[in-house]
Design an enzyme around this catalytic site. Sequence first.
Site, PDB file in Angstrom:
ATOM      1  N   ASN A 350       0.816  -1.216   0.000  1.00  0.00           N
ATOM      2  CA  ASN A 350       0.000   0.000   0.000  1.00  0.00           C
ATOM      3  C   ASN A 350       0.849   1.265   0.000  1.00  0.00           C
ATOM      4  OD1 ASN A 350       0.301  -0.590   3.174  1.00  0.00           O
ATOM      5  ND2 ASN A 350      -0.041   1.592   2.894  1.00  0.00           N
ATOM      6  N   SER A 383       1.471  -4.265   4.135  1.00  0.00           N
ATOM      7  CA  SER A 383       1.473  -2.848   4.510  1.00  0.00           C
ATOM      8  C   SER A 383       2.882  -2.294   4.384  1.00  0.00           C
ATOM      9  CB  SER A 383       0.992  -2.681   5.952  1.00  0.00           C
ATOM     10  OG  SER A 383       1.995  -3.115   6.870  1.00  0.00           O
ATOM     11  N   ASP A 384       3.000  -1.015   4.072  1.00  0.00           N
ATOM     12  CA  ASP A 384       4.306  -0.380   4.156  1.00  0.00           C
ATOM     13  C   ASP A 384       4.625  -0.137   5.632  1.00  0.00           C
ATOM     14  OD1 ASP A 384       6.716   0.784   3.468  1.00  0.00           O
ATOM     15  OD2 ASP A 384       5.868   2.025   1.898  1.00  0.00           O
ATOM     16  N   TYR A 385       5.884   0.200   5.869  1.00  0.00           N
ATOM     17  CA  TYR A 385       6.411   0.268   7.232  1.00  0.00           C
ATOM     18  C   TYR A 385       5.611   1.286   8.068  1.00  0.00           C
ATOM     19  CZ  TYR A 385      10.191  -0.019  10.715  1.00  0.00           C
ATOM     20  OH  TYR A 385      10.942  -0.253  11.847  1.00  0.00           O
TER      21      TYR A 385
END
Length: 836
Positions: A350, A383-385
């Site tokens: 995302n 998910s991104d970090y």
Amino acid sequence: MIGIWHSIVTLGQQKSKYIFVIEENDGYSLTVSAEPMPLPIEITELSVEDKRLKAAGCSMFMPGETISIDLTFGESVFAGTLKLPYAGEITLNGASGRGPSLSEDLIEEVAPYRKSNVQGRSDDDIKGEVEQLLERMSLVDKIGQMSQCLASAFSFGGDVDSEPPEKLVADGKVGSILGAFDIRRVFELQKIAVEQSPLRIPLLFNADVIHGHQTIFPVPLAWSCSWDMEEIKRACAIAAKEAAASGITYNHAPMVDITRDARWGRVVEGAGEDPYLGSEIAKAQVEGFQGGSLFDPETIIACLKHFIAYGAAEAGRDYNTVDISEGTLRNVYLPPFRAGLEAGAGSVMNAFNIYQGVPVAGNSYLLRNLLRDELGFEGMLISDYGAIDEIAIHGAAKDGKEAAKLALDATMDIEMVTRQFYDHLPSLIEEGAVQEAQLDAAVRRILTYKFKIGLMDDPFRYVRPEKEIEFHFSAEHLEASRELARKSIVLLKNDGVLPIKQDRKIAVIGPFASSKDLLGPWQFSRYGNETVTLANGLRDKGVELLLAEGCKVTEEIAGGFKKAIEQAKQADVVILALGENSDMSGEAASRMDIGLPEVQLRLAEMVVGLGKPTVLVLTGSRPLVLDWFDKHVDAIVETWFLGSQAGHAIADVLLGDYNPSGKLTMSFPYKVGQAPVYYNHFMTGRPVTEENRTQKFISKYLDGPNEPLYPFGYGLSYTTFTYSEIRLDKVHLSGSDAINLTLSITNTGTVPGEEIVQLYIQDLYGSSVRPVKELKGFRKVRLNAEESKEVRFTITEADLKYYLADGSYKAEPGEFKVYVGPNSRDVQESKFELVK
């Protein structure tokens, strides 16, 4: 003492190797790297007396901490100390050369764990195995597969409060690991997973392999300027081959965001401003990383990021608000993702931004309705970090618990590193706010890919130290890097000074004269200190060089300007080696001013004032404001960050051993106030024309032009090409019919060259406004001097389709212009009509 030196040190149970590369350019220079954990050290102080070298520096991994080095050299050995903040003073005893690979010790150790004759499974077989495993899994097991942790204390973002990775793996609380830079670390954690975790499910190992693993290729914005899909695909295949040998199975690349604003630091990771070219490059990258089959142990899972519209961040500021129309979302930002999915990408990540006020990580319209349902994506969504945490920070959720629900409802499968899923999904299920079937769907997708890549049948198949030794930084891979680097260079200006004759005395002036900071952001190579510099590249061709750093990238050097002028005065030709350092671009590296730093401008003014033929060789990773240089230097060569073989590639072009053919994939503005500037913009109601330029009430600036300094598709050659008139075989297009467009290209110069012929189309009117031009095709044509070739394009109704305001995707009847030329500005045109 000049050369490469190594020392292997054992601290506790950990072996480390330190590599020191000493060169003599404008005085002595030292670069330091380490294995297994990359330890890039910036040397800030250096002194050499007889056979003793003393230095001090710092590392990006340990900000604010000083590293000191004291070494004494013999003929082929050395001894001394290295003082690190986390380890104290380490005694070094070493020898010349790169030394043995630390992976050698692992070859025999891992051998008993390897399996042979493991066959890939059919989709039906995988489906059955996954369902059987799901039936045995507890709620904790399922959430564990959806959770990720870091391999060590090193963090790619904010710190995360978490148990040690060893415990999380043993307890089955994670299904994937991020940032295992060392093959031994992969082996250790995988062993824990398959020997101690409740269900013995192997781990995925994730990494950001953006433009190479150990052999570094040009940054993606650079390689996009090659317009060479096969070379880009080969670069990604080599990166996958090197990474997979080290145990990496899941890549956080490619980034396929369309990028129009040069202030945004992450333009370096993408393919520029055009959806058509971006789609072709997205496809090439996925095919390169994933190969013909994910079961092949020399491939890795590709992850398309960042879905979607991250590149539209307001003011080019990273993580900032995105507010665009549905039409722009679908017609500009969606095509590269669609192409990547059609190429079979196994994962999507995302974006950090919001869309319609909802953060993408929890946006069910984008992730479930558009990505899953409409586009048919059945792979892993990660998910991104920190993105799930940030749903609440944005203000779209009350707290982490509500954020976890939104992400799961949006069909998020894996939470990267943070722990909202682990902390809150049990209570959400207990309360009935989410259903366990949602977890089953996520885990089903994760396990399917663990079977696809062979992990479930052979957990250690990617731990191949013998292949790591064979592949990493190999001669074959370095040659591929050099080839793509040459193709990525863009010649922006040339008043006849290039190519430089080899008998000319050349002064190379500037902070990038001997710099090894040519790899760019988002790379973790252990071989960074063996990067070929510009000075190395020219010297290797026997060129007599005068060198002076002149200044640092952002600050003066005592006496630097004076020495630079002294050297430049003695030269026949001056190369100004200027640009951005790698910290000035990439994630969280947006810039308000996209000109060169002021100290470099002062150096350039002094050198240009000498009246010598001057070439600007530009290192960096974004379009910069170059109007002063365009007016005052004789040639401009955009070299970007070209990777491990940068110096060789640049020297090949400067001396004429390679004729540049690169074409820009992002427009270069005259002034930063134009940003974002891009070729495929809409017509306004009051457009500027040649006839009305002097009028007031039109869409223009008072203090400069609307158009960029260098447009999309622009790039010069050492030869010249002429285009015949466009020929259309018909002017009416209907149904499944096609229009054939032909023209002839002639090399009217004296040397062979390659031209990228570009086809653009404009929809003149319809129910929705369309851009003034849209790239719809290109051909790479190689021609000898005075040779001609016919170039053919085929135009069909599919080339004219777009998303209309009502959400439909179709082509509307009406008139169209077709343009062909060497770039988006300098084109000839013709007309045709779509009839129904």
